[in-house]
Structures are given as C-alpha cells and as structure tokens.
Design an enzyme around this catalytic site. Structure first.
Site, PDB file in Angstrom:
ATOM      1  N   HIS A  74      -2.657 -38.766   9.527  1.00  0.00           N
ATOM      2  CA  HIS A  74      -1.433 -39.530   9.745  1.00  0.00           C
ATOM      3  C   HIS A  74      -0.329 -38.634  10.307  1.00  0.00           C
ATOM      4  CE1 HIS A  74      -2.904 -43.163   7.644  1.00  0.00           C
ATOM      5  NE2 HIS A  74      -3.665 -42.279   7.032  1.00  0.00           N
TER       6      HIS A  74
ATOM      7  N   LYS B 101       9.346  -4.952  14.080  1.00  0.00           N
ATOM      8  CA  LYS B 101       9.811  -4.222  12.895  1.00  0.00           C
ATOM      9  C   LYS B 101      10.798  -3.126  13.276  1.00  0.00           C
ATOM     10  CE  LYS B 101       5.725  -4.637   9.872  1.00  0.00           C
ATOM     11  NZ  LYS B 101       4.682  -3.855   9.184  1.00  0.00           N
TER      12      LYS B 101
ATOM     13  N   LYS C 258       0.829  -1.203   0.000  1.00  0.00           N
ATOM     14  CA  LYS C 258       0.000   0.000   0.000  1.00  0.00           C
ATOM     15  C   LYS C 258       0.867   1.258   0.000  1.00  0.00           C
ATOM     16  CE  LYS C 258      -3.701   0.004   2.575  1.00  0.00           C
ATOM     17  NZ  LYS C 258      -4.612   0.097   3.746  1.00  0.00           N
TER      18      LYS C 258
ATOM     19  N   GLU D 264      -4.164 -12.427  13.918  1.00  0.00           N
ATOM     20  CA  GLU D 264      -3.794 -11.023  13.871  1.00  0.00           C
ATOM     21  C   GLU D 264      -4.981 -10.156  14.264  1.00  0.00           C
ATOM     22  OE1 GLU D 264      -0.587  -9.397  11.093  1.00  0.00           O
ATOM     23  OE2 GLU D 264      -2.416  -8.629  10.158  1.00  0.00           O
TER      24      GLU D 264
ATOM     25  N   GLY E 116      -5.018  -5.402   5.596  1.00  0.00           N
ATOM     26  CA  GLY E 116      -4.278  -6.337   4.754  1.00  0.00           C
ATOM     27  C   GLY E 116      -4.866  -7.733   4.733  1.00  0.00           C
ATOM     28  N   ARG E 117      -5.249  -8.235   5.902  1.00  0.00           N
ATOM     29  CA  ARG E 117      -5.752  -9.603   5.984  1.00  0.00           C
ATOM     30  C   ARG E 117      -7.194  -9.724   5.496  1.00  0.00           C
ATOM     31  NH1 ARG E 117      -4.923  -7.192  10.671  1.00  0.00           N
ATOM     32  NH2 ARG E 117      -6.519  -7.001  12.277  1.00  0.00           N
TER      33      ARG E 117
END
Length: 543
Positions: A388, A508, A210, A357, A271-272
């Site tokens: 399995h 970050k 963005k 999030e 974003g998600r």
C-alpha cells in the site's frame, strides 16, 4: 593477484552474456513458463533450512550456464577460498576478511599471520556469555545496588544497524523484563528519546566503537556519561553502568570503564560484518547465550554451504549472479527486499549498509576504473505494508525492480487467518509481477475501453522467493550470511574490494573542519565554495 585482472568486458562469458541478453530481452516470462512446464520445480535450490524459488527470473538454462561460467572466469571460488583461509583480500587496507571466523566452531583453525584466531573468538564469546547471564539474572547491579532493567547500545553504522536489526528480528526470544534501546544518530533527539523516563540507577550503556574515537558514538557516550552522573554523582558509578566494545584500553579506562568489562574484536572484522562479534553483546543479553550461539550456527551453516556447494546449487552464488545479471544487462538500478515478517522490519535497512557500503565502488582491485555498473541500490519494507506504499511503481512503473520476497511457513504468533493471508500475498505479488494482466484479460472483465490501458499489468518483473520454516535465531543467521556471501559474489564478478569503505571518509574530514568553524567564538575565515560558506554563516547567525 590484483594487477592481473582480466577486464570484465573481455571475459568470454561476459561477451556471451551480452549477446544472450539481447535474444532474451524481448521474451516474456509468460512465454518462458509456457515453453518449460517443469520450470517452477527445476529453478529452485535449498540449503540450511532455506528454500529459494528463482524460476520467476528472466533467465533460461543457458543464462544460468553462462552466469556460472562468468563466476568461474572471475575466480569466485579462488577468491572465496582466500577469504576463508585468512588471506588479506582487503587489499587497500592490507587486512584479512574473516567474519566467517566469528561463527567458526571451537574445533576449527583459521590462521592470520600464522596465528589461529578461533580460540580468541571463543574467548570473547565466553566472556560475553558470562556477562550477559549476569545482566539477565539480575546479578549485575548498578552503583546503588539496583539490578539493570534498561540496556542502551550506543554505536553507529555496523555497530548499530546489526544490533538493532537482530533485536527487532528476535524480539520474540528476548527477555521481556529487560528494556532495550539503541542510539546512533548524533542528532540529540535520538539520545533524548532513548533515555526518556529511564532511571540511571537501572540503566546500562554498551558503547560500541573499535577505536573509542568514533565522533558520533563518543559524542553520544559522553552525553550518556553526563546523564548518568547527573543523578549518581560519583564517577565510580560509570564502571557499573558502562561497558565498552572496543580495542582501545587506554581510552576506555580514561572514560571510566573498567577494562575488565571491555569486549574486543579484530581488524579483520568490518563493521557491517560484525553483528555476530562482540558488537552483538546487546543481542546476546536480549536473547541469551544459547540463542546467540544458535544464530552463529546458522551463520556457519551458510558459510559451509557457500564454500562447498556446487555453484549451480549455491544459494548466495545464485542470488549474487542474478543481481549482476539485472544490474549490468538490464539496467536495473535497485533491488527491493520484501520480508513478509514484521520482526524483519529493519532487515532491509541492515542490507542497505551491507550491500551498498560493500559494493558501492568505482574502481577495481588494481585501482583502474570499473567498466560496468556496480552496487545496485537495496531498499524495502515489510509486507503487506509496502503493498500500500510503493508496489504501484514496481508493478506499473517504468523501472525494472527485481524483488526478493522472504516468507515463512509458520508464524511465531499464530492468530486466526492472519498468516495464511500474509503468505497468500507473497505468492500473489510474485505471480502478478511475473505474469501481469494483458489488455485482452482486462477487456474480458468488462472494463470500459478508456480504462483498459490503466488496468494493464505489463508483468515480466523478476523476483526471488525465499521460504523458511519460521524465524528463529538459526534462521536469522542463515539469512544474514546468505546476503553477505551474495555481496561477496557480486564483488568478485566486478573485481572490486567489497571490504573497504573509503567513500565515508571525505564527509567526515569536512564535517570536522566545518564543526570548528561553526563553534568558533569569532567569525572564522571560510575557504569553502560560496554555497557552503553561505550556509555556515546563515547557521551561525541563527544559533
């Protein structure tokens, strides 16, 4: 609105649920089903082509009544309506939350700060469709005049997980003479493998950021730029081999991308929650505009259902309330997502970000600490592979793990008995989890007494079963929106902001600082804890 939140533990329905849970906890699903012969038919709901069987949950009619009452006391309807009408319910960022506008029909009107955002959404969709058709038809040519054969999406988080999940889920509908790859990790291996054996003359990069400043995305984008120019030499080539999904026209232009090939979106799209925005350009190129719009129709159908259906028949509300029930009253810390459809192999990973999030929060909307657990851990793998792998722990481990099984009546790729076997496993696993096998049943099979305890299945493990006709673009849209609104429901109950993500910021900031220290030409002064400082020195000594 945020400073008048009634604490969760003070809500009458919450108190009643606490008492109710104590009476229900000793009961086994075997007894609950025996006491209610119609349960398997009654505890179901359906909408938008999805059928939900939630009868194998540790609930009764009273549980459901109290959970619905809790939703009402928590203002779920009011908060949902605030979202749909463009109110700024993301309070910490003062933003509207309008992913529902991304799939609204042209005829709808949704206002944000007095502006109808729907026309802008369709303007971008139309621009995406025109570009996608150019690439799909071979009309879009690279710098040397060759058509595009490889499309690489560069993003991270929501700008990667959504596109890669959707591509894998809808691969059957994709244009097979186009090759799609996805780069997200700043680990150079991710980029190196994505471009391995590809020809830059035939490769198009979609850079999804963005702000066009996301560190991992722009690092990969600049590596892609250098890789492209390594063969094509001329900087003018960038405009034929790169497009941007961004709102930062200046940075896009400085990179060498023609801003005519910049696809925008809005600050009210998290974003998600963005896979159905311009972030989904790779999806549209893969499956075509018509299929992409069918997916949007599926999203919108579930939006309408969530907004209008009675709470007791509302699929996202039921899933969300059940998640709260187990998380807060049964100390179930995780939820397993188990799609019995190989095309949905990335769906659990997609839901990890969507759910964790969104609801991984420790303070309520007014900034006070939450008083209950929030945000269970979502995880899973496709069946039958998972059987399995980790089902042993779900069946006989010490932790309660509610499960969502997802299956389809028809296979996209019918082959002999395969699909019947696949679906037999869906029904068998849910049955085994619910009812288990008693010691008496094990002994009746002639098992040696020493082995009896090892072969007992406790059961009483809850699950939901979701069924649909087959996996189509429309169905994928309904499934994603189903979980989006389930997440919303949970967040409304917990009175948290499901639409910010401050938890990703600290790492970050520290990483940027440490990167400077790692790349410093001389030994930098380090003001970290002794462990971190020692690790940085050790890494520098081995570079």
């Amino acid at each position: 609105m945020t400073d008048q939140i009634t604490p969760l533990a003070s809500r009458p329905a919450w108190k009643a649920l606490q008492q109710h849970a104590e009476t229900l906890r000793p009961q086994h699903l075997r007894e609950i089903f025996q006491a209610d012969p119609t349960r398997g038919e009654r505890f179901t709901a359906q909408a938008c082509g999805l059928f939900l069987d939630y009868s194998k949950n540790r609930i009764t009619d009273e549980t459901l009544r109290l959970l619905i009452e809790l939703a009402k006391e928590s203002g779920l309807r009011e908060r949902a309506e605030a979202m749909f009408t463009g109110e700024k319910i993301n309070t910490t960022e003062n933003r509207a939350v309008l992913h529902v506008a991304l799939r609204a029909p042209r005829s709808e009107s949704i206002l944000v700060d007095g502006e109808d955002v729907v026309p802008g959404v369709h303007q971008v969709l139309d621009k995406m469709a025109a570009f996608a058709e150019q690439v799909r038809s071979g009309a879009w040519l690279g710098y040397t005049g060759k058509p595009i054969r490889n499309v690489i999406n560069i993003g991270i988080g929501g700008s990667d997980l959504g596109p890669v999940m959707a591509y894998e889920a809808l691969r059957h509908y994709s244009q097979r003479d186009l090759n799609f790859r996805f780069v997200s990790n700043v680990d150079s291996t991710d980029f190196a493998e994505a471009v391995h054996e590809l020809n830059p003359e035939e490769t198009l990069f979609l850079v999804a950021s963005k702000t066009f400043t996301t560190l991992e995305t722009m690092t990969n984008a600049h590596s892609a730029r250098a890789w492209t120019l390594g063969q094509l030499k001329q900087t003018e080539a960038i405009a034929r081999h790169f497009v941007a999904i961004s709102t930062n026209a200046e940075a896009v232009s400085n990179f060498g991308i023609d801003t005519a090939n910049m696809f925008g979106f809005w600050d009210w799209v998290g974003g998600r929650y963005s896979m159905d925005s311009a972030i989904g350009l790779s999806t549209m190129i893969a499956i075509g505009p018509e299929n992409f719009r069918a997916m949007l129709d599926g999203f919108h159908a579930m939006d309408v259902h969530f907004r209008t259906a009675p709470l007791e028949q509302n699929l996202p509300v039921l899933l969300g309330l059940l998640a709260v029930w187990y998380n807060d009253f049964f100390n179930a810390q995780t939820v397993a997502i188990l799609p019995y459809e190989q095309y949905l192999k990335r769906f659990p990973a997609y839901l990890q970000q969507l759910t964790m999030e969104s609801n991984g929060k420790h303070v309520s909307l007014n900034g006070t600490p939450v008083t209950t657990d929030t945000g269970p851990i979502y995880w899973g793998e496709p069946g039958t592979n998972g059987q399995h792998s980790f089902y042993q722990l779900i069946h006989q481990g010490t932790r309660l793990i509610p499960c969502d099984f997802i299956g389809f009546y028809k296979s996209i790729n019918p082959l002999g008995r395969h699909h019947d076997m696949l679906m037999a496993n869906v029904f068998a696993q849910a049955e085994a989890l619910a009812f288990g096998k008693t010691a008496a049943e094990v002994r009746a099979e002639g098992v040696a007494e020493a082995l009896v305890p090892h072969k007992v299945f406790e059961g009483n493990r809850p699950s939901n079963t979701l069924l649909a006709e087959r996996l189509t673009p429309y169905t994928l849209g309904t499934l994603v929106a189903l979980y989006e609104h389930s997440v919303f429901t949970q967040g409304a109950i917990w009175s948290i902001d499901s639409f910010d993500q401050w938890g990703v910021e600290l790492g970050k900031v520290l990483a940027t600082r440490i990167l400077g220290e790692i790349e410093s030409a001389s030994e930098p002064p380090l003001a970290h804890d002794t462990s971190t400082s020692n690790l940085i020195r050790l890494y520098r000594s081995h570079k």
